[in-house]
Design a protein around this motif. Structure first.
Motif, short mmCIF file in Angstrom:
data_model
loop_
_atom_site.label_atom_id
_atom_site.label_comp_id
_atom_site.label_asym_id
_atom_site.label_seq_id
_atom_site.Cartn_x
_atom_site.Cartn_y
_atom_site.Cartn_z
N UNK A 92 -2.64 7.63 1.21
CA UNK A 92 -2.10 8.78 2.69
C UNK A 92 -1.29 8.08 2.81
N UNK A 93 -0.19 8.17 3.62
CA UNK A 93 1.14 7.97 3.80
C UNK A 93 0.92 7.98 5.03
N UNK A 94 0.53 7.07 6.12
CA UNK A 94 0.55 7.33 7.36
C UNK A 94 1.33 8.58 8.25
N UNK A 95 1.43 8.53 8.88
CA UNK A 95 2.19 9.55 10.04
C UNK A 95 2.81 9.07 11.01
N UNK A 96 1.98 8.26 12.02
CA UNK A 96 2.65 7.95 12.75
C UNK A 96 3.51 6.83 13.44
N UNK A 97 4.24 6.98 14.64
CA UNK A 97 5.52 6.08 14.88
C UNK A 97 4.61 4.52 14.59
N UNK A 98 3.53 4.12 14.99
CA UNK A 98 3.21 2.35 14.91
C UNK A 98 3.29 2.30 13.44
N UNK A 99 3.23 2.95 12.72
CA UNK A 99 3.59 2.73 10.56
C UNK A 99 4.59 3.56 10.17
N UNK A 100 6.25 3.56 11.01
CA UNK A 100 6.79 4.59 10.15
C UNK A 100 7.86 3.20 9.45
N UNK A 101 7.03 1.76 9.25
CA UNK A 101 7.55 0.87 8.49
C UNK A 101 7.22 0.65 7.06
N UNK A 102 6.33 1.47 6.58
CA UNK A 102 4.79 1.80 5.94
C UNK A 102 4.88 2.82 5.53
N UNK A 103 5.82 3.86 5.92
CA UNK A 103 5.99 5.38 5.87
C UNK A 103 7.89 5.36 4.89
N UNK A 104 8.41 4.71 5.86
CA UNK A 104 9.91 4.38 5.40
C UNK A 104 9.42 3.53 3.57
N UNK A 105 8.79 2.54 3.41
CA UNK A 105 8.61 1.86 2.30
C UNK A 105 8.38 2.92 1.16
N UNK A 106 7.14 3.99 1.13
CA UNK A 106 6.08 4.67 0.75
C UNK A 106 7.27 6.12 0.29
N UNK A 107 7.95 6.52 1.22
CA UNK A 107 8.80 7.98 0.76
C UNK A 107 9.61 7.21 0.44
N UNK A 108 10.89 6.11 0.86
CA UNK A 108 12.07 6.28 0.11
C UNK A 108 11.89 5.31 -1.19
N UNK A 109 10.53 4.77 -2.08
CA UNK A 109 10.48 3.95 -3.33
C UNK A 109 10.48 5.02 -4.05
N UNK A 110 11.59 4.76 -5.37
CA UNK A 110 11.56 5.32 -6.34
C UNK A 110 10.28 6.36 -7.04
N UNK A 111 10.42 6.53 -7.89
CA UNK A 111 9.27 6.95 -8.78
C UNK A 111 9.35 5.69 -10.14
N UNK A 112 8.18 4.78 -10.34
CA UNK A 112 7.59 4.13 -11.03
C UNK A 112 8.06 3.03 -10.42
N UNK A 113 8.48 2.57 -8.83
CA UNK A 113 8.42 1.26 -8.36
C UNK A 113 6.89 0.87 -8.19
N UNK A 114 7.17 -0.44 -8.15
CA UNK A 114 5.21 -1.41 -7.96
C UNK A 114 5.68 -1.43 -6.55
N UNK A 115 4.78 -1.26 -5.97
CA UNK A 115 3.86 -1.06 -4.23
C UNK A 115 3.28 -1.96 -4.54
N UNK A 116 2.36 -2.21 -3.24
CA UNK A 116 1.58 -3.08 -2.77
C UNK A 116 1.07 -2.52 -1.63
N UNK A 117 -0.41 -2.24 -1.58
CA UNK A 117 -1.13 -1.36 -0.39
C UNK A 117 -2.42 -1.83 -0.20
N UNK A 118 -2.16 -1.91 1.74
CA UNK A 118 -3.68 -2.12 1.99
C UNK A 118 -4.37 -0.90 3.42
N UNK A 119 -5.79 -1.31 2.73
CA UNK A 119 -6.24 0.37 3.67
C UNK A 119 -7.10 0.41 3.70
#
Length: 593
Positions: A92-119
């Motif tokens: 679940x991609x966070x939508x609140x303002x405090x995590x805007x940088x997280x949303x930017x990473x997960x929404x702008x990364x192209x398909x098949x990019x490698x990411x690390x998420x914690x939650x």
């Protein structure tokens, strides 16, 4: 024993092995215990994740986790699916303002990019569970994310249902390996090899021994790859099989030996290296007095024959373009003419030659081949082995075409084994029928009942050679070997006209108390191909070569500049149309700054 074991292996791979502990016996002072399902709790401090994407369940609810994987899918910038080698999980991609940088990473990364998420592992809202996903009851509420590596535009999507040419798949093999099907095939291959080792070593006392890759030329058999050495005029050869080493290990007392061996054969796409066993009817006698030219020509030769197969319901399900593609395959790959005949079907596809056959031999053809309504006869003429090979291939091609039209001919869940025995020890050479060559290899022992024929009628001698067939495909072959040095020398020198000096080491070993011995080699790629249902053995090999033996990913084989060939005392004789390439290799090398 082999067929029973293979049958159990094929059926048992989908079931858990349980916790089995094996004892490795030996003269060591300690005993090593192996467990087939031991979990390693901590890998190392370099591991960046706490769990894999495919292992999380409802039992993990509330846990804080860190996952790494490829972005498989993103929906409305609210959810994304993360994939690793264990499976998929929804994030679940966070939508609140405090995590805007997280949303930017997960929404702008192209398909098949490698990411690390914690939650946190949370339940999906009621009604939004996905029963098709093992992790479909949960999702990850992300708190932080890191882009580990971005992905450029892909040459094809990493999805099994997306059509891709084989050339493109081989060119970008590292991407093709990410697909579910390739992951499944290679992981199943690994499990099968492990089961083989457990069965042979732990239950039957076999020894796994590696034999050399660099060897010398072996007379007879397949064409070998030649490797230059630094000694002028001397070359290694890559072994087409570890045959001689198998026998030498028997002489050395290692009477239960095996290995998963690489075999190298410089043969390109020779069709007879894919032998299929076929129900062929020999109809030569029907056409002894025929006026059809190509049949007359074939039957006038010593090994000439007319053979045919009947495709039941072929006239009903096969289209004209299918028949033409079968004829083209026979011409392109076997240099054989194949004539389709419709003895009973109401079709006007019969050629003038086929119509002539219909007028002369129709009733006899129908009787001999038991042709039913809508049956199609595929007829060919020529040398016995070529005729059998082409019809064997066409039979399988027809089965594929008919099954694509909806007919059920082969049960993919059924494993049917068959032993083929009583092969001839020798065959006439194709290029010189007056000389002999080994039907299997020159170390195969003659049948005990036929040894007396070796000196008078060698063509009538049967061999102690056996093939194992699974669902109509050869998956293994072997033989009882010659353990008598004099008999081996006679077959090599007198019957096969081979230079015995090339095998002096083997003949010497046989003179030092060699026991009777034999063995079998299973085609691992072919076997796994059948178990997985893959259309080609290239789909069960991580980095295969193309149809012509090229590596489309790395462009191997490649050229070498003359200065690198100099230590091997060889030089390239360039064809006239390769002068441009030759001159480019002679240019000085300027490394990039």
């Amino acid at each position: 024993m082999f067929s029973c074991w293979l049958s159990r292996l094929c059926r048992g791979l989908s079931t858990p092995t349980g916790r089995v502990t094996h004892l490795i016996q030996g003269s060591l002072s300690r005993r090593l215990m192996l467990s087939s399902q031991r979990r390693i709790p901590e890998l190392s401090s370099f591991v960046a994740r706490t769990n894999t994407c495919g292992e999380l369940r409802s039992s993990h609810l509330g846990q804080e986790v860190t996952l790494c994987g490829w972005i498989q899918y993103r929906r409305q910038n609210i959810f994304l699916v993360l994939r690793d080698f264990h499976g998929l999980v929804q994030v679940v991609i966070p939508q609140d303002e405090s995590t805007a940088s997280v949303k930017k990473i997960l929404c702008e990364a192209p398909m098949e990019s490698v990411v690390q998420v914690s939650g946190t592992v949370i339940s999906r809202p009621p009604g939004q569970e996905n029963p098709k996903m093992p992790t479909g009851e949960i999702e990850i509420k992300v708190k932080s994310a890191q882009l580990l590596n971005t992905c450029k535009k892909l040459p094809f999507e990493i999805k099994d249902f997306v059509k891709k040419t084989e050339a493109l798949r081989l060119q970008y093999r590292y991407l093709d390996l990410r697909s579910f099907q390739m992951q499944y095939n290679l992981r199943l291959r690994s499990r099968m090899v492990m089961k083989m080792r457990e069965y042979l070593c732990n239950l039957h006392g076999f020894v796994d021994i590696e034999t050399p890759t660099l060897f010398k030329r072996t007379p007879g058999g397949a064409k070998e790859f030649v490797i230059p050495s630094r000694e002028p005029g001397k070359f290694y050869c890559l072994p087409q099989s570890p045959q001689q080493f198998k026998q030498l290990l028997m002489v050395g007392g290692l009477d239960r030996y095996f290995q998963v061996a690489r075999c190298y054969r410089d043969e390109g796409s020779r069709p007879d290296r894919q032998p299929e066993f076929t129900q062929i009817v020999d109809i030569s006698d029907v056409f002894r007095n025929t006026k059809v030219g190509f049949l007359q020509d074939a039957l006038s030769k010593p090994q000439g024959t007319v053979k045919a197969i009947c495709i039941s319901e072929g006239a009903k399900y096969l289209k004209r373009k299918d028949i033409e593609s079968l004829r083209k395959l026979a011409a392109d790959h076997f240099n054989q003419e194949v004539l389709p005949v419709f003895p009973k079907a109401n079709r006007n596809w019969n050629s003038p030659v086929a119509k002539s056959i219909m007028e002369e031999q129709r009733s006899e053809l129908i009787r001999l081949m038991e042709i039913q309504e809508d049956g199609v006869v595929l007829l060919t003429a020529g040398e016995h082995r070529k005729a059998c090979s082409v019809l064997g291939k066409l039979r399988l091609e027809c089965a594929d075409l008919l099954e694509a039209r909806g007919l059920v001919l082969r049960d993919p869940a059924l494993f049917s084994f068959l032993w083929v025995v009583d092969f001839p020890l020798f065959l006439p050479k194709e290029e010189n029928p007056g000389e002999l060559e080994s039907a299997h290899h020159p170390f195969t022992a003659p049948h005990p009942s036929d040894i007396h024929l070796l000196h008078t009628e060698p063509k009538q001698v049967r061999s102690q050679h056996y093939d194992l067939v699974l669902n109509g495909n050869e998956i293994g072959g072997g033989s009882i070997r010659i353990h008598d040095a004099e008999l081996q020398r006679y077959i090599l020198a007198t019957l096969l006209k081979e230079d015995v000096k090339l095998l002096s080491h083997l003949l010497q070993a046989l003179d030092f108390g060699a026991p009777p011995h034999g063995g079998i080699a299973l085609g691992l790629d072919r076997l796994i191909c059948l178990v997985t249902g893959a259309p080609s053995i290239r789909d069960v090999i991580a980095f295969p070569k193309s149809f012509r033996g090229h590596d489309l990913m790395s462009n191997a084989p490649d050229s070498l500049p003359p200065e690198e060939l100099k230590p091997y005392h060889i030089q390239v004789s360039w064809p006239a149309d390769s002068e441009a390439e030759k001159s480019s290799l002679n240019q000085p090398y300027h490394p990039e700054s």
